[in-house]
Every structure is written in structure tokens, then in C-alpha cells.
Design a protein around this motif. Sequence first.
Motif, mmCIF file in Angstrom:
data_model
loop_
_atom_site.group_PDB
_atom_site.id
_atom_site.type_symbol
_atom_site.label_atom_id
_atom_site.label_comp_id
_atom_site.label_asym_id
_atom_site.label_seq_id
_atom_site.Cartn_x
_atom_site.Cartn_y
_atom_site.Cartn_z
ATOM 1 N N ILE A 1 -28.340 5.189 23.052
ATOM 2 C CA ILE A 1 -27.302 6.086 22.538
ATOM 3 C C ILE A 1 -27.315 7.348 23.384
ATOM 4 O O ILE A 1 -28.382 7.920 23.633
ATOM 5 N N SER A 2 -26.160 7.789 23.830
ATOM 6 C CA SER A 2 -26.049 9.060 24.543
ATOM 7 C C SER A 2 -25.382 10.088 23.641
ATOM 8 O O SER A 2 -24.332 9.811 23.042
ATOM 9 N N GLN A 3 -26.009 11.255 23.517
ATOM 10 C CA GLN A 3 -25.447 12.345 22.728
ATOM 11 C C GLN A 3 -25.442 13.615 23.559
ATOM 12 O O GLN A 3 -26.244 13.775 24.490
ATOM 13 N N GLY A 4 -24.525 14.508 23.218
ATOM 14 C CA GLY A 4 -24.381 15.743 23.969
ATOM 15 C C GLY A 4 -24.627 16.967 23.115
ATOM 16 O O GLY A 4 -24.198 17.030 21.958
ATOM 17 N N LEU A 5 -25.331 17.946 23.685
ATOM 18 C CA LEU A 5 -25.540 19.237 23.028
ATOM 19 C C LEU A 5 -24.524 20.213 23.618
ATOM 20 O O LEU A 5 -24.667 20.669 24.757
ATOM 21 N N LEU A 6 -23.489 20.496 22.832
ATOM 22 C CA LEU A 6 -22.402 21.375 23.256
ATOM 23 C C LEU A 6 -22.419 22.613 22.366
ATOM 24 O O LEU A 6 -22.354 22.502 21.137
ATOM 25 N N ARG A 7 -22.528 23.790 22.982
ATOM 26 C CA ARG A 7 -22.595 25.038 22.224
ATOM 27 C C ARG A 7 -21.354 25.885 22.500
ATOM 28 O O ARG A 7 -20.734 25.776 23.560
ATOM 29 N N ASP A 8 -21.027 26.766 21.523
ATOM 30 C CA ASP A 8 -19.941 27.721 21.741
ATOM 31 C C ASP A 8 -20.528 29.089 22.090
ATOM 32 O O ASP A 8 -21.746 29.244 22.217
ATOM 33 N N GLU A 9 -19.650 30.071 22.257
ATOM 34 C CA GLU A 9 -20.098 31.397 22.691
ATOM 35 C C GLU A 9 -20.996 32.098 21.674
ATOM 36 O O GLU A 9 -21.703 33.051 21.990
ATOM 37 N N GLN A 10 -21.001 31.616 20.442
ATOM 38 C CA GLN A 10 -21.873 32.175 19.405
ATOM 39 C C GLN A 10 -23.197 31.417 19.277
ATOM 40 O O GLN A 10 -24.015 31.728 18.404
ATOM 41 N N THR B 1 -12.837 16.054 28.264
ATOM 42 C CA THR B 1 -13.640 15.654 29.410
ATOM 43 C C THR B 1 -14.750 16.675 29.581
ATOM 44 O O THR B 1 -14.488 17.868 29.704
ATOM 45 N N VAL B 2 -15.982 16.206 29.566
ATOM 46 C CA VAL B 2 -17.131 17.105 29.651
ATOM 47 C C VAL B 2 -17.856 16.895 30.967
ATOM 48 O O VAL B 2 -17.702 15.868 31.632
ATOM 49 N N GLU B 3 -18.656 17.892 31.333
ATOM 50 C CA GLU B 3 -19.502 17.804 32.517
ATOM 51 C C GLU B 3 -20.952 17.792 32.063
ATOM 52 O O GLU B 3 -21.421 18.735 31.419
ATOM 53 N N VAL B 4 -21.639 16.720 32.372
ATOM 54 C CA VAL B 4 -23.045 16.603 31.995
ATOM 55 C C VAL B 4 -23.874 17.482 32.923
ATOM 56 O O VAL B 4 -23.848 17.314 34.143
ATOM 57 N N GLN B 5 -24.631 18.411 32.337
ATOM 58 C CA GLN B 5 -25.373 19.384 33.139
ATOM 59 C C GLN B 5 -26.844 19.038 33.307
ATOM 60 O O GLN B 5 -27.542 19.685 34.086
ATOM 61 N N GLY B 6 -27.321 18.054 32.587
ATOM 62 C CA GLY B 6 -28.713 17.661 32.751
ATOM 63 C C GLY B 6 -29.240 16.983 31.507
ATOM 64 O O GLY B 6 -28.653 17.094 30.412
ATOM 65 N N LEU B 7 -30.353 16.301 31.662
ATOM 66 C CA LEU B 7 -30.984 15.621 30.538
ATOM 67 C C LEU B 7 -31.949 16.575 29.841
ATOM 68 O O LEU B 7 -32.796 17.197 30.480
ATOM 69 N N ILE B 8 -31.830 16.674 28.518
ATOM 70 C CA ILE B 8 -32.729 17.516 27.733
ATOM 71 C C ILE B 8 -33.977 16.734 27.330
ATOM 72 O O ILE B 8 -35.100 17.187 27.523
ATOM 73 N N THR B 9 -33.792 15.546 26.791
ATOM 74 C CA THR B 9 -34.913 14.706 26.404
ATOM 75 C C THR B 9 -34.424 13.295 26.105
ATOM 76 O O THR B 9 -33.226 13.074 25.897
ATOM 77 N N VAL B 10 -35.376 12.351 26.099
ATOM 78 C CA VAL B 10 -35.135 11.013 25.573
ATOM 79 C C VAL B 10 -35.878 10.933 24.246
ATOM 80 O O VAL B 10 -37.086 11.175 24.188
ATOM 81 N N ASN B 11 -35.167 10.618 23.184
ATOM 82 C CA ASN B 11 -35.706 10.635 21.828
ATOM 83 C C ASN B 11 -35.680 9.220 21.256
ATOM 84 O O ASN B 11 -34.612 8.658 21.034
ATOM 85 N N TRP B 12 -36.869 8.635 21.061
ATOM 86 C CA TRP B 12 -36.925 7.300 20.468
ATOM 87 C C TRP B 12 -36.803 7.399 18.959
ATOM 88 O O TRP B 12 -37.510 8.176 18.309
ATOM 89 N N LEU B 13 -35.902 6.581 18.390
ATOM 90 C CA LEU B 13 -35.698 6.540 16.944
ATOM 91 C C LEU B 13 -36.253 5.246 16.385
ATOM 92 O O LEU B 13 -35.857 4.164 16.820
ATOM 93 N N PHE C 1 -30.502 9.424 24.538
ATOM 94 C CA PHE C 1 -30.513 10.312 25.694
ATOM 95 C C PHE C 1 -29.709 11.549 25.292
ATOM 96 O O PHE C 1 -28.494 11.468 25.083
ATOM 97 N N LEU C 2 -30.392 12.681 25.164
ATOM 98 C CA LEU C 2 -29.714 13.923 24.785
ATOM 99 C C LEU C 2 -29.428 14.734 26.043
ATOM 100 O O LEU C 2 -30.351 15.152 26.755
ATOM 101 N N PHE C 3 -28.138 14.956 26.318
ATOM 102 C CA PHE C 3 -27.717 15.676 27.517
ATOM 103 C C PHE C 3 -27.197 17.067 27.165
ATOM 104 O O PHE C 3 -26.591 17.283 26.102
ATOM 105 N N ASP C 4 -27.408 17.998 28.075
ATOM 106 C CA ASP C 4 -26.874 19.358 27.955
ATOM 107 C C ASP C 4 -25.431 19.362 28.454
ATOM 108 O O ASP C 4 -25.157 18.962 29.584
#
Length: 285
Positions: free
Chosen positions: A147-156, A198-210, A222-225
Motif C-alpha cells: 500500500i502506498s500512502q502520502g503525507l500531505l500537509r497544509d500551511e498550518q 497530481t502530486v510530486e513524491v518528495q521522498g520515502l518517510i518509512t516502510v510500515n508493516w501492518l 510505503f509512506l511518502f512525503d
Amino acid sequence: MTAILRDDDLSLEPTTGSDEFIGFAIVIDGERVGTVALRPEERKAGSIRWNVGADNLGVAIRALRLALDHAFGELGWTRVEARIPVDRENDIRAASISGLRREGITRGAGDDPDRALLARLVDDPPVFSRDGFISILNAGLPTKRIISQGLLRDEQGRVLLCELTYKDEWDLPGGVVEVGEAPAVGLVRELQEELGITVEVQGLITVNWLPAWRGWDDACIFLFDLGVVDSSITEGMDLQVTEIKSVQWCDPESVRSHGALAATELLDAVEAGGLAPYREAPLQT
């Protein structure tokens, strides 16, 4: 009458008594050690079954190869399959070594056991060739759900979570990676399909086994920034209504109130800092 099939000291000698099967006795040095039978079906296809005992793996392999050669050669079949109870591990191994590829599991109702489905086609590469070995091995090796997931933050500093149609908890944007697809590419595709961005993947944060949870098999996330964006991006999202009810910018309190347990635990670890490149999530109850 079918001729006797031979492989050095082992022979398959035709038997009589059934119009449904083409049966053979497996004979070594004049001693009957088992049986193998072919059952014709439609469109030049058929099935194979055998009985040689759990300790005679080598005999089973030799007999199956003789029978398969006969099915494809003299009988002109194009497909031979076997359905083997999953607890008969030696028979499954014998079928695989003989050239049959795993195709899946057929489920059994009640007391009928689940069965491994294996099959060989007439134009599959030779068993002893490199392509044949790789194809059989690939078909039998275990697979891991990614599973690929993305960590997307706003200005806050808030995190984007998705309210899903198929579960109550909110989760990070992303989804299951398809066969042959790179995890980062899969994440970009999932967000295009589900959120219309459309997002730009900036790097891998961690691989998290569930670990397995609530009927779901285990998986690796796979958690991506995905960086920081203006919060107004959500106003232009085109949500895939079959899966996404809404998207929400969440502070830590909102994550803990609405987020899936695995997502909450993972985001807490991200916030704590010092996250390892690989980690194992605790078992969820």
C-alpha cells in the motif's frame, strides 16, 4: 489400448475399469507402487490425479511427467490441471516440480477442503529450461500486499485524511499498488484517480508493516512525503465517489478522533521524530 509409458525402471501400465478416466498403474521393477489417471474434459483439456503415498515424492514427479507428456503428445490436450487439498503439501510440491503452475485456491464448502489449483499448458516453456523454472517459481512464491500512502500537509501543518465509503475511520490518501507497479508511481496514480490531483513524491518517510487486522491480510505501507500545499487545494479536488466521501485537513486531535488506528499510530510516530526507515506497527485489536 494405450501403450505402456516408460522412464527407465518406472513404467505407467494402462488399467481398465472406467470410461471416465485414462488410468495407469505406476510400476517400478515389476512392483505396483501407485496410480495416476487422466480425465478428459472439453476443448482438449483435462485433469490429472494420482496416489503414490506421502513418502514417494520422486516417484510421483516421474509418473506425473510421463502422464503429462502423454496428455500433450499422444492425446493432443492443450491444458492439464490438478486440484489438490491444501494440506497435501507433498502432492502440491510434486505437481509444481513436474511443471504445473499454481493458479490459485478453489474454496471448499463445509467439510470439503480448500484445494490448490495448478495447471500446465502445452506451450509452457520446458520444465528444465530457465524460463520454465522462473515461471513455475514465480507462480508458487508468496506475495505481499503493498500500500502506498502520502503525507500531505497544509500551511498550518495539518495532515490530509480521507473519509472513506467502506470504513468508518479516516485514512491517509493512497491505495494498493498494482502488480508490476512501483510504489511511488502507484501513489501518484491513486491520488489522480481518487482525488483528481497530481502530486510530486518528495521522498520515502518509512516502510510500515501492518499485521493482519479485522479480516485484512498483512501488508506493507510505503509512506511518502508529499510536501506542503495550500489548504485551498481541496476545493478543486474531483473525488472518486465510490471510495471517497470527503477529504479533511486534520490537526493531531482530529487525527486521534477520526483516523484509523494504524494511521494514527503511524502519524504519532512521525510527529515524535527519529522514525526508522523500516518499522512494524503494533497488533491492532
